[in-house]
Design a protein around this motif. Structure first.
Motif, mmCIF file in Angstrom:
data_model
loop_
_atom_site.group_PDB
_atom_site.id
_atom_site.type_symbol
_atom_site.label_atom_id
_atom_site.label_comp_id
_atom_site.label_asym_id
_atom_site.label_seq_id
_atom_site.Cartn_x
_atom_site.Cartn_y
_atom_site.Cartn_z
ATOM 1 N N SER A 98 0.837 -1.202 0.000
ATOM 2 C CA SER A 98 0.000 0.000 0.000
ATOM 3 C C SER A 98 0.871 1.251 0.000
ATOM 4 C CB SER A 98 -0.921 -0.012 1.215
ATOM 5 O OG SER A 98 -1.624 1.189 1.328
ATOM 6 N N LEU A 99 1.908 1.232 0.837
ATOM 7 C CA LEU A 99 2.806 2.391 0.919
ATOM 8 C C LEU A 99 3.581 2.582 -0.385
ATOM 9 C CD1 LEU A 99 4.163 2.074 4.572
ATOM 10 C CD2 LEU A 99 2.585 3.792 3.673
ATOM 11 N N GLN A 100 3.990 1.471 -1.015
ATOM 12 C CA GLN A 100 4.702 1.589 -2.288
ATOM 13 C C GLN A 100 3.778 2.160 -3.356
ATOM 14 O OE1 GLN A 100 6.258 -2.339 -3.045
ATOM 15 N NE2 GLN A 100 8.150 -1.949 -1.908
ATOM 16 N N SER A 101 2.536 1.716 -3.361
ATOM 17 C CA SER A 101 1.567 2.240 -4.321
ATOM 18 C C SER A 101 1.362 3.727 -4.088
ATOM 19 C CB SER A 101 0.241 1.490 -4.180
ATOM 20 O OG SER A 101 -0.756 2.096 -4.957
ATOM 21 N N ARG A 102 1.193 4.097 -2.818
ATOM 22 C CA ARG A 102 0.992 5.512 -2.488
ATOM 23 C C ARG A 102 2.240 6.325 -2.831
ATOM 24 N NH1 ARG A 102 -0.501 8.337 3.168
ATOM 25 N NH2 ARG A 102 -0.999 10.340 2.273
ATOM 26 N N ALA A 103 3.415 5.741 -2.568
ATOM 27 C CA ALA A 103 4.662 6.442 -2.902
ATOM 28 C C ALA A 103 4.747 6.669 -4.407
ATOM 29 C CB ALA A 103 5.864 5.643 -2.409
ATOM 30 N N GLY A 104 4.317 5.679 -5.199
ATOM 31 C CA GLY A 104 4.308 5.845 -6.656
ATOM 32 C C GLY A 104 3.383 6.969 -7.070
ATOM 33 N N LYS A 105 2.180 7.017 -6.461
ATOM 34 C CA LYS A 105 1.229 8.093 -6.783
ATOM 35 C C LYS A 105 1.800 9.451 -6.390
ATOM 36 C CE LYS A 105 -2.907 5.228 -6.312
ATOM 37 N NZ LYS A 105 -4.082 4.950 -5.468
ATOM 38 N N LEU A 106 2.394 9.498 -5.189
ATOM 39 C CA LEU A 106 2.966 10.760 -4.723
ATOM 40 C C LEU A 106 4.136 11.195 -5.606
ATOM 41 C CD1 LEU A 106 2.853 10.296 -0.842
ATOM 42 C CD2 LEU A 106 1.423 11.785 -2.248
ATOM 43 N N SER A 107 4.903 10.229 -6.071
ATOM 44 C CA SER A 107 6.019 10.542 -6.963
ATOM 45 C C SER A 107 5.501 11.124 -8.275
ATOM 46 C CB SER A 107 6.839 9.278 -7.223
ATOM 47 O OG SER A 107 7.896 9.553 -8.117
ATOM 48 N N SER A 108 4.432 10.529 -8.802
ATOM 49 C CA SER A 108 3.828 11.055 -10.036
ATOM 50 C C SER A 108 3.295 12.461 -9.803
ATOM 51 C CB SER A 108 2.693 10.149 -10.502
ATOM 52 O OG SER A 108 3.165 8.869 -10.806
ATOM 53 N N GLU A 109 2.635 12.651 -8.669
ATOM 54 C CA GLU A 109 2.091 13.973 -8.338
ATOM 55 C C GLU A 109 3.220 14.988 -8.185
ATOM 56 O OE1 GLU A 109 -0.862 16.813 -7.461
ATOM 57 O OE2 GLU A 109 -0.994 14.816 -8.342
ATOM 58 N N LEU A 110 4.319 14.559 -7.552
ATOM 59 C CA LEU A 110 5.470 15.448 -7.394
ATOM 60 C C LEU A 110 6.044 15.827 -8.755
ATOM 61 C CD1 LEU A 110 7.527 16.878 -5.564
ATOM 62 C CD2 LEU A 110 8.830 14.747 -5.525
ATOM 63 N N ASP A 111 6.158 14.856 -9.665
ATOM 64 C CA ASP A 111 6.655 15.156 -11.006
ATOM 65 C C ASP A 111 5.754 16.170 -11.702
ATOM 66 O OD1 ASP A 111 8.737 13.408 -10.601
ATOM 67 O OD2 ASP A 111 7.810 11.745 -11.707
ATOM 68 N N ARG A 112 4.425 15.984 -11.552
ATOM 69 C CA ARG A 112 3.481 16.916 -12.175
ATOM 70 C C ARG A 112 3.619 18.307 -11.561
ATOM 71 N NH1 ARG A 112 -1.125 19.301 -11.663
ATOM 72 N NH2 ARG A 112 -1.615 18.493 -9.612
ATOM 73 N N ILE A 113 3.780 18.347 -10.229
ATOM 74 C CA ILE A 113 3.940 19.641 -9.555
ATOM 75 C C ILE A 113 5.227 20.312 -9.996
ATOM 76 C CG2 ILE A 113 4.410 20.681 -7.295
ATOM 77 C CD1 ILE A 113 2.359 18.708 -6.134
ATOM 78 N N LYS A 114 6.295 19.520 -10.139
ATOM 79 C CA LYS A 114 7.564 20.084 -10.610
ATOM 80 C C LYS A 114 7.396 20.665 -12.013
ATOM 81 C CE LYS A 114 10.852 17.269 -7.980
ATOM 82 N NZ LYS A 114 11.856 16.203 -8.074
ATOM 83 N N GLU A 115 6.677 19.942 -12.860
ATOM 84 C CA GLU A 115 6.463 20.407 -14.229
ATOM 85 C C GLU A 115 5.657 21.705 -14.232
ATOM 86 O OE1 GLU A 115 4.029 18.934 -18.159
ATOM 87 O OE2 GLU A 115 4.891 17.421 -16.848
#
Length: 190
Positions: A98-115
């Protein structure tokens, strides 16, 4: 049998049960007997072959059975603990997924925020340019509106002047035209 001396010919002092604790006082020479003292303080001689440094088999069996029960109890506790640890491991594995899945989502969100944030400066500059352009267009609209109002007012005043000029011209023509026309002389007597 606890005897009063070293040999079968001596009288029996006490009949000892197997496993009775005895204190060795003296070992007989070539007689095969040992002098001992019981726990209640009675002294006598016992055949040496009946003496042993180890507890009797019955006591050893009882001790072994007790130890076996303790070991089985410890084994049961260890199995229960193992089952509990397995459940905890499974829960932790599920939680980890669950944490890995959430970390993946957060990583994607972080990439989008960075963009988005990398475009933020460009968007801010473009926004300021559009605001300045909007302000200039508003000023131009105000100027054109004022100019339009002035032209409307001038048009009305020009129209009024033209009307006044035409009326004045009409009056002038009405006055001047009869003078310009040759007049015929007519006799009023006729």
């Amino acid at each position: 049998m606890l005897r009063s001396g070293e040999g079968n010919q001596f009288r029996i002092l006490d009949s000892l049960k197997s496993g009775t604790r005895l204190e060795v006082l003296q070992e007989g020479e070539n007689s095969g007997y040992t002098k001992v003292r019981t726990q209640d303080g009675q002294e006598g001689w016992v055949l040496s072959r009946y003496l042993s440094n180890q507890p009797i088999a019955r006591d050893r069996l009882a001790a072994t059975q007790k130890k076996l029960e303790q070991t089985e109890s410890a084994l049961k506790e260890a199995r229960d603990q193992l089952q509990s640890l397995r459940q905890q491991r499974d829960e932790l594995a599920s939680s980890e997924q669950s944490l890995q899945s959430r970390a993946g989502k957060l990583s994607s969100e972080l990439d989008r925020i960075k963009e988005v944030s990398s475009n933020a400066l460009t968007l801010d500059r473009r926004n300021r340019e559009l605001q300045e352009s909007n302000q200039q267009l508003k000023k131009e609209v105000e100027v054109l509106t004022a100019e339009n109002e002035r032209l409307e007012a001038k048009k009305e005043s020009d129209f009024m002047l033209l009307g006044a000029g035409l009326v004045g011209l009409g009056v002038l023509i009405a006055i001047v035209l009869p003078w310009l026309k040759p007049t015929r002389k007519t006799d009023n007597w006729a």
